[in-house]
Design an enzyme around this catalytic site. Structure first.
Site: not given
Length: 219
Positions: A8, A131
């Site tokens: 990412c 996360d």
């Protein structure tokens, strides 16, 4: 089921090419100005063309409105939206219906109580991304390089595919997968030499380490 590896926060043609050549399944582009990984619509368009269906294009947004998502659709034509803000279950449903794309909802985790939101999101989202919860004074919700307690996911009963992110790097991704049983991993700061500066060798090392867990499980 094969492991999904997502890189990412890509922002240059060179590092995107490295991720593609190393076998990333998903490549993520951040459309959130406070992030050091933020890309403009023009850059997103250019990088999106470079992918050429070699990986899934993921657009990371944070509480974006419809106009912003319209612009991202036009520039990147993402395969999936990664929603990293305070988006409600209703908002997820709206985005899926309006844009006709799968959505991956990021769920910040610091304690077991943070998992209480899962049933609602799981009813609408196509994938969950766990996360680390950002500190209260943080200017952005992710990409902070801190892991959470993976053991919180040990006995997770989730029918939906899920991925793990937060503080991952080549040295701990094997353990993260072992503990969580996740079907995918997502890395950003863990493959950077400085905030927002991806390191090709670190990208290759991370993907290699993640794939090694797959090979071990096959034997």
């Amino acid at each position: 089921m094969s492991l999904l590896v997502k890189i990412c926060g890509l922002s240059t043609r060179e590092t995107l090419q490295t991720a593609l050549d190393a076998g990333a399944d998903m490549v993520g582009f951040v459309f959130f100005p406070p992030s050091p990984r933020h890309v403009s619509l023009e850059t997103g368009r250019d990088l999106g063309r470079q992918v050429k269906k070699r990986a899934l294009k993921v657009a990371l947004t944070v509480d974006a409105d419809d106009a912003t998502l319209d612009n991202i659709m036009d520039a990147l034509s993402p395969d999936i939206f990664q929603l990293h803000g305070q988006e409600s279950v209703a908002r997820l449903r709206d985005i899926k219906q309006r844009f006709g794309r799968p959505v991956m909802k990021a769920v910040p985790v610091a304690a077991a109580a943070d998992l209480a939101v899962l049933p609602g999101y799981a009813a609408v989202a196509d994938r969950i991304l766990f996360d680390a919860r950002a500190p209260k004074d943080a200017t952005r919700p992710g990409g902070l390089g801190e892991p959470f307690d993976w053991h919180l996911l040990e006995n997770l009963d989730l029918k939906l595919p899920y991925m793990v992110s937060g503080g991952l790097h080549a040295g701990n991704v094997v353990e993260a997968l072992r503990v969580t049983g996740a079907g995918g991993v997502d890395v950003s700061s863990g493959v950077e030499s400085a905030p927002g500066v991806k390191d090709p060798e670190m990208i290759e090392a991370f993907i290699r380490a993640a794939r090694a867990t797959q090979e071990l499980s096959v034997r």
